[in-house]
Design a protein around this motif. Structure first.
Motif, PDB file in Angstrom:
ATOM      1  N   GLU A   1       0.853  -1.190   0.000  1.00 32.60           N
ATOM      2  CA  GLU A   1       0.000   0.000   0.000  1.00 32.60           C
ATOM      3  C   GLU A   1       0.884   1.235   0.000  1.00 32.60           C
ATOM      4  O   GLU A   1       2.003   1.199   0.498  1.00 32.60           O
ATOM      5  CB  GLU A   1      -0.880   0.027   1.260  1.00 32.60           C
ATOM      6  N   TRP A   2       0.362   2.324  -0.486  1.00 30.78           N
ATOM      7  CA  TRP A   2       1.101   3.578  -0.381  1.00 30.78           C
ATOM      8  C   TRP A   2       1.253   3.914   1.099  1.00 30.78           C
ATOM      9  O   TRP A   2       0.272   3.822   1.850  1.00 30.78           O
ATOM     10  CB  TRP A   2       0.326   4.700  -1.061  1.00 30.78           C
TER      11      TRP A   2
ATOM     12  N   HIS B   1      -2.164   9.252   2.046  1.00 36.09           N
ATOM     13  CA  HIS B   1      -1.295   8.237   1.463  1.00 36.09           C
ATOM     14  C   HIS B   1      -0.584   8.794   0.240  1.00 36.09           C
ATOM     15  O   HIS B   1      -1.183   9.542  -0.529  1.00 36.09           O
ATOM     16  CB  HIS B   1      -2.108   7.015   1.032  1.00 36.09           C
TER      17      HIS B   1
ATOM     18  N   ALA C   1       3.042   7.679  -2.511  1.00 34.54           N
ATOM     19  CA  ALA C   1       4.138   6.740  -2.765  1.00 34.54           C
ATOM     20  C   ALA C   1       5.448   7.282  -2.213  1.00 34.54           C
ATOM     21  O   ALA C   1       6.284   6.531  -1.729  1.00 34.54           O
ATOM     22  CB  ALA C   1       4.255   6.476  -4.267  1.00 34.54           C
ATOM     23  N   ASP C   2       5.649   8.611  -2.300  1.00 37.61           N
ATOM     24  CA  ASP C   2       6.893   9.200  -1.794  1.00 37.61           C
ATOM     25  C   ASP C   2       6.626  10.613  -1.261  1.00 37.61           C
ATOM     26  O   ASP C   2       5.505  11.116  -1.340  1.00 37.61           O
ATOM     27  CB  ASP C   2       7.968   9.209  -2.886  1.00 37.61           C
TER      28      ASP C   2
ATOM     29  N   ARG D   1      -1.044   3.199  -9.215  1.00 33.14           N
ATOM     30  CA  ARG D   1      -0.633   2.946  -7.822  1.00 33.14           C
ATOM     31  C   ARG D   1       0.669   2.141  -7.789  1.00 33.14           C
ATOM     32  O   ARG D   1       1.605   2.476  -7.063  1.00 33.14           O
ATOM     33  CB  ARG D   1      -1.737   2.185  -7.069  1.00 33.14           C
TER      34      ARG D   1
ATOM     35  N   LEU E   1       4.615   3.492  -6.827  1.00 29.05           N
ATOM     36  CA  LEU E   1       5.288   2.795  -5.725  1.00 29.05           C
ATOM     37  C   LEU E   1       6.647   2.247  -6.205  1.00 29.05           C
ATOM     38  O   LEU E   1       7.665   2.376  -5.521  1.00 29.05           O
ATOM     39  CB  LEU E   1       4.398   1.654  -5.236  1.00 29.05           C
TER      40      LEU E   1
END
Lengths: 114, 330
Positions: free
Chosen positions: A24-25, A47, A49-50, B312, B316
């Motif tokens: 998950e993020w 949330h 990713a970075d 998504r 990631l």
């Protein structure tokens, strides 16, 4: 849109706050400085990713009405917090030091503002 | 409401004397108007109930984007289009504030999303009705957001800190939503005969579904009694519905539109309007999945989730690659 074979979003149980599953993020806590001169204040989480994505998302989620001039994004897992059970022991040393408050001292009226 | 038919423990409310010391301290804190924060001790029923309630509320905000999103490309002017776009974006924001509040209770957003997509978790019945004309954008803002505000304003004082704080943010933004809806209704009700008819038709179709949003009478419900003791529900369903009708009926009159209820009349003695109950069989049928748009709504959410998967995963993977490059460079 094709995606890799194995699903990273398999069914699993709930995870503790801030401990996102690897697929998950991650969760970020967001702090916003409302106006110049005030400190950053916690507004919520999101949330991303970075870090870069976290700031962009924070812009969209928390500053749609010019609420901020600066954004901090902190990985939720990096936050250390005091525990509520320790509240007594943690704050007790300050409780009996009333002389830390200026109102402890009586200053005669004729001395004026102090 | 945006959260309907939330089940609690199913047991009656315990008296303070029947509680273990931990639970008693918890309940006394709530009684005194204190807030419960994520790391505090809480009964399992409180935690589970809140996840269901906040989750359902969040899902309603997200699914609620669909009936309005339907009109973004067909808004009558560029200004109306920009406003509607901003409103739909707010709904996404509201969903995110709420997911973030629910996540502090030990569930993740992806888990809640999966439960929505599989039909395990519900969203408000109101979003299973179609938006057929532009006037429906007016009726949705005026009536649906109006009904939501009735429930959300008191929830700003709810006992769970993160939920209360999310509601404060949401309420600030909701009044924009209701006003933009009423603004559309005013324009149409005072426009050409065709526009007035369209506005009346929208009111006719959205009146009863809006009354249903509050849920059936819960005066006798043990679930509601427990939720009220925990202060995660602040008013009874009937109380809020009455308040909504009292506020909305004069507004309809101002617009020169007729509320589709022959029994609607002001009672001088009580100071309240009398009105007909909605068709509760229809309500339960919609909740069961048989409303006009249930299938369409869930399909749209599932499609968005499936088609967004590569984004998504891609982001990631990119974040991971950047992280590794950064470590290698050190």
């Amino acid at each position: 849109m094709s995606s890799p074979e194995s699903s990273p979003y398999s069914d699993t149980d709930a995870a503790p706050h801030g401990k996102a599953r690897a697929t998950e993020w991650p969760l970020w806590e967001i702090f916003i400085r409302g106006q110049h001169g005030l400190s950053h204040r916690h507004v919520g989480s999101l949330h991303a990713a970075d870090a870069e994505g976290a700031i962009k998302n924070a812009r969209d989620v928390y500053t749609r009405r010019n609420e901020g001039v600066s954004i901090w994004a902190v990985p939720a897992s990096a936050i250390a917090a005091s525990s509520p059970e320790e509240k007594g022991a943690l704050y007790e040393p300050a409780n009996d030091k009333v002389y830390r408050h200026p109102t402890f001292f009586d200053i005669p009226d004729e001395v004026g503002a102090m | 409401m945006y959260a309907q038919m939330i089940k609690s423990t199913g047991e009656g409310v315990k008296s303070l004397d029947d509680m273990e010391p931990e639970e008693r301290a918890f309940q006394e804190r709530i009684n005194a108007g204190g807030k419960i924060e994520p790391k505090d001790w809480m009964p399992e029923g409180y935690r589970k109930n809140l996840i269901r309630q906040i989750g359902q509320h969040a899902h309603s905000e997200i699914v609620g984007q669909l009936p309005e999103g339907n009109w973004i490309t067909r808004a009558p002017t560029l200004e109306r289009k920009a406003i509607l776009l901003a409103k739909v974006q707010d709904e996404a924001g509201h969903g995110l504030y709420l997911y973030c509040a629910a996540e502090t209770l030990g569930v993740t957003r992806d888990q809640m999303t999966r439960d929505l997509l599989s039909g395990k978790m519900k969203y408000s019945s109101i979003f299973n009705y179609p938006t057929l004309t532009w006037a429906d954008m007016g009726a949705v803002g005026w009536l649906v957001d109006g009904a939501a505000i009735m429930n959300q304003v008191p929830l700003q004082r709810t006992s769970y800190g993160p939920y209360a704080r999310a509601m404060v943010r949401i309420c600030k933004e909701e009044s924009f939503h209701q006003r933009q809806g009423f603004d559309i209704m005013m324009k149409m009700a005072k426009g050409t005969e065709a526009q007035r008819k369209m506005a009346q038709d929208a009111l006719n179709r959205f009146w009863y579904p809006s009354l249903m949003m509050f849920g059936p009478s819960d005066a006798e419900s043990v679930h509601s009694a427990q939720s009220m003791a925990w202060k995660i529900k602040m008013n009874s369903n009937d109380e809020l519905r009455q308040k909504f009708v009292d506020q909305t009926a004069p507004q309809a009159e101002y617009l020169g539109l007729t509320v589709p209820d022959e029994n609607l009349k002001f009672n001088e003695e009580t100071g309240h309007y009398e009105f007909s109950e909605p068709d509760w069989d229809e309500f339960f049928d919609v909740l069961k999945g048989n409303g006009p748009c249930n299938t369409e709504r869930l399909e749209a959410r599932n499609r968005a989730w499936d088609e967004g998967r590569w984004v998504r995963e891609g982001l990631l993977a990119h974040a991971e690659k950047k992280r590794k490059t950064a470590i290698a460079a050190e």
